[in-house]
Design an enzyme around this catalytic site. Sequence first.
Site, PDB file in Angstrom:
ATOM      1  NE  ARG A  76      -3.974  -2.053   2.197  1.00 51.90           N
ATOM      2  CZ  ARG A  76      -3.840  -3.007   3.122  1.00 51.90           C
ATOM      3  NH1 ARG A  76      -2.892  -2.896   4.034  1.00 51.90           N
ATOM      4  NH2 ARG A  76      -4.638  -4.040   3.129  1.00 51.90           N
TER       5      ARG A  76
ATOM      6  CE  LYS B  21      -1.878  13.168 -14.799  1.00 49.79           C
ATOM      7  NZ  LYS B  21      -2.392  13.343 -16.171  1.00 49.79           N
TER       8      LYS B  21
ATOM      9  CD  GLU C 202       4.712  16.063 -23.244  1.00 50.34           C
ATOM     10  OE1 GLU C 202       4.255  17.057 -22.643  1.00 50.34           O
ATOM     11  OE2 GLU C 202       4.017  15.078 -23.543  1.00 50.34           O
TER      12      GLU C 202
ATOM     13  CE  LYS D  14       3.576  17.153 -15.151  1.00 51.55           C
ATOM     14  NZ  LYS D  14       3.864  15.864 -15.786  1.00 51.55           N
TER      15      LYS D  14
ATOM     16  CD  GLU E 227      -5.187  14.866 -14.758  1.00 51.97           C
ATOM     17  OE1 GLU E 227      -5.153  13.717 -14.340  1.00 51.97           O
ATOM     18  OE2 GLU E 227      -4.684  15.221 -15.829  1.00 51.97           O
TER      19      GLU E 227
ATOM     20  NE  ARG F 197      -1.219  16.551 -12.928  1.00 45.54           N
ATOM     21  CZ  ARG F 197      -0.598  15.745 -12.103  1.00 45.54           C
ATOM     22  NH1 ARG F 197      -0.875  15.779 -10.833  1.00 45.54           N
ATOM     23  NH2 ARG F 197       0.311  14.905 -12.534  1.00 45.54           N
TER      24      ARG F 197
ATOM     25  CG  ASN G  95      -3.443  16.208 -20.414  1.00 46.53           C
ATOM     26  OD1 ASN G  95      -2.615  15.349 -20.695  1.00 46.53           O
ATOM     27  ND2 ASN G  95      -3.999  16.300 -19.225  1.00 46.53           N
TER      28      ASN G  95
ATOM     29  CG  HIS H  71      -0.997  15.448 -23.962  1.00 43.98           C
ATOM     30  ND1 HIS H  71      -0.263  16.588 -24.183  1.00 43.98           N
ATOM     31  CD2 HIS H  71      -0.152  14.588 -23.319  1.00 43.98           C
ATOM     32  CE1 HIS H  71       0.964  16.435 -23.677  1.00 43.98           C
ATOM     33  NE2 HIS H  71       1.047  15.235 -23.153  1.00 43.98           N
TER      34      HIS H  71
ATOM     35  CG  HIS I  85      -3.675  10.709 -25.328  1.00 41.26           C
ATOM     36  ND1 HIS I  85      -4.248  11.165 -24.151  1.00 41.26           N
ATOM     37  CD2 HIS I  85      -2.345  10.615 -25.079  1.00 41.26           C
ATOM     38  CE1 HIS I  85      -3.299  11.356 -23.253  1.00 41.26           C
ATOM     39  NE2 HIS I  85      -2.139  11.033 -23.783  1.00 41.26           N
TER      40      HIS I  85
ATOM     41  CG  HIS J  35       3.415  10.836 -25.291  1.00 36.91           C
ATOM     42  ND1 HIS J  35       2.038  10.766 -25.197  1.00 36.91           N
ATOM     43  CD2 HIS J  35       3.799  11.880 -24.512  1.00 36.91           C
ATOM     44  CE1 HIS J  35       1.611  11.734 -24.385  1.00 36.91           C
ATOM     45  NE2 HIS J  35       2.658  12.419 -23.953  1.00 36.91           N
TER      46      HIS J  35
END
Lengths: 365, 365
Positions: B120, B142, B184, B226, B236, B240, B244, B247, B251, B264
């Site tokens: 955990r 993330k 990026e 960032k 998020e 935030r 993206n 993106h 994506h 990417h």
Amino acid sequence: MEKVSIGLGDRSYEIHIGSGLLSGSRVGPVPSSGTVAVVVTDKRVRPLYGASLLGALRDAYPHVHTVTLPDGEEHKNWQTLNLIFDALLTHGCDRKTVLYALGGGVIGDMTGFAAACYMRGIDFVQVPTTLLAQVDSSVGGKTAINHPLGKNMIGAFHQPRLVICDLSTLDTLPARELAAGIAEVIKYGPIADMELFAWLEANMDALLARDHAALAHVVKRSCEIKAAVVGADEREAGLRAILNFGHTFGHAIEAGMGYGEWLHGEGVAAGMVMAAELSRRLGLVDGDFVGRLRVLIARAGLPVRGPVLDARDNAGRYLELMRVDKKAEAGEIRFVLIDGPGRAVVRPAPDALVREVIDACCATA
Amino acid sequence: MEKVSIGLGDRSYEIHIGSGLLSGSRVGPVPSSGTVAVVVTDKRVRPLYGASLLGALRDAYPHVHTVTLPDGEEHKNWQTLNLIFDALLTHGCDRKTVLYALGGGVIGDMTGFAAACYMRGIDFVQVPTTLLAQVDSSVGGKTAINHPLGKNMIGAFHQPRLVICDLSTLDTLPARELAAGIAEVIKYGPIADMELFAWLEANMDALLARDHAALAHVVKRSCEIKAAVVGADEREAGLRAILNFGHTFGHAIEAGMGYGEWLHGEGVAAGMVMAAELSRRLGLVDGDFVGRLRVLIARAGLPVRGPVLDARDNAGRYLELMRVDKKAEAGEIRFVLIDGPGRAVVRPAPDALVREVIDACCATA
């Protein structure tokens, strides 16, 4: 209906305790949820309570889906967890989807972990249908699956948005599982509340007869005590470890017998006697206290002696299993001991003394 | 050595940026760690930098183990993640074990997710060896693995204890991957910092020549931007999402081409042009801005046009893929648009307009 509020800042939530709640109007929607609820349950519980909960949820959410998992601890693994993810993705569930865990501890643990991980975290609601799940996993936010090399090794801390403890679901619980749940209730006495302990001594018969008022009292009180402990230590850095009274020995029993042979609560029951006896031999409590605990556990129909895990070196096998427990640090076993009735302490103990306790507390000793 | 401090309360940490750091004395130990460090890396990176990091870690931790995973996005799944858990449990790793992610984004995502879930939650350190990982996944916490039905669908927010951006590792990076990382970096201009954008226009050649001073500047500045965004919105919930930019289209490109065909950063590059063009058609920016962005992206050696994903209904295919993106809510696509250079906004857009943009910005259009 009784309520317990769990104060954890923006992760605060309520536990609702009462009869017939899961078919009632307060099952949802939870705040900031979207339009979709997904009930995760198992093959044993679904025919009993699935229709009631689904009916109530259809009044609260435009879309309700169900995922039915196989029943049993042996399915608490990645393969089964993935059935939840498959269903969520197949239904196009977004981040505002709410999961409802309808079942015992295994369903709660897996659904909570799925909610913790799906799109990096969505909301979930616990609808525990066993006494053990109502008094134990309702509070604390622990979720997990098992790994072939260890129980609950893969998991997360993820708090539910709401817990619905419907006492009516306990009417159909097998007697052995009811007793296993009572073990966790008994636990709260020695570590935190000897008043609850005395109440159990006076009311064990009503509890075993599933009297709803008695059940409501123990569920509420157990959740309150656990909430106080968890509130002070959400991430299990220190204090929270006292909730594992009886669990160090208990986990060794469960693992040593093969999971499923002894129920978790049964292992904890025998484990509490061992931990109390170890406390006595360390001079922390007297024999009267250990005797009271042993009698109460026996009255609940729970085992007061541990099984023999290895005929040649039983104590060695217990020690070996306890050293790989998640709570151990660098191989040192940290025992939850009773430092006077109603007060727990976490500390190591000499191997030789632990061996004596195991020898004295196991079935054929 | 440069430093960026990420302020997130008790989850705060530092990013160290410099040359030769991974063989230095500051790799560890991290605060409150135990005696064991486990390096998670892949078959491509291990022969390049494994020995250097292991050598440095052996001075910091009594026990150091290594897990070498197969290389590539197609292995970013549960089966590979489980290799990490297998190793941790086989070595008897406890809760004070620290994981070191040595590699690109895939290794960072998987190691971070393993650290989030093992018992955990345990500590981990990022040692990103690609520019993309240094400027993007160093900040934000993330972590994730892919599911057959969606990329990064299963994951957690879990902050590292330390990030070591060793610029020397970029010396061996294939040119195509360097460019993908630059995509990026470019992204931070339109959404937050047109000064960085102007700096890139002036210094793109030094960057492509892997000048360490130029690399240090963009890694530091990207992490700072960032960090400011993530610090305001760790989970998020809103702001935030501006990270993206490019993106949503990107994506769709990655998914539509089959993961691995387009990197990417390449998808993000073409996606930024599309999102900028959509912003222009909504009256938010002028054509000069879109032109500047297109020129800078092209100078980095990156694609400025999207691929055709479906010869019969290309725009329809893009829309279909964007609707199943994690960021979509109840099927509504939320675009990150430029609301004037240096400022982003998140909002939906009419399908018809999005179709026009896709038609205008794709390869054969």
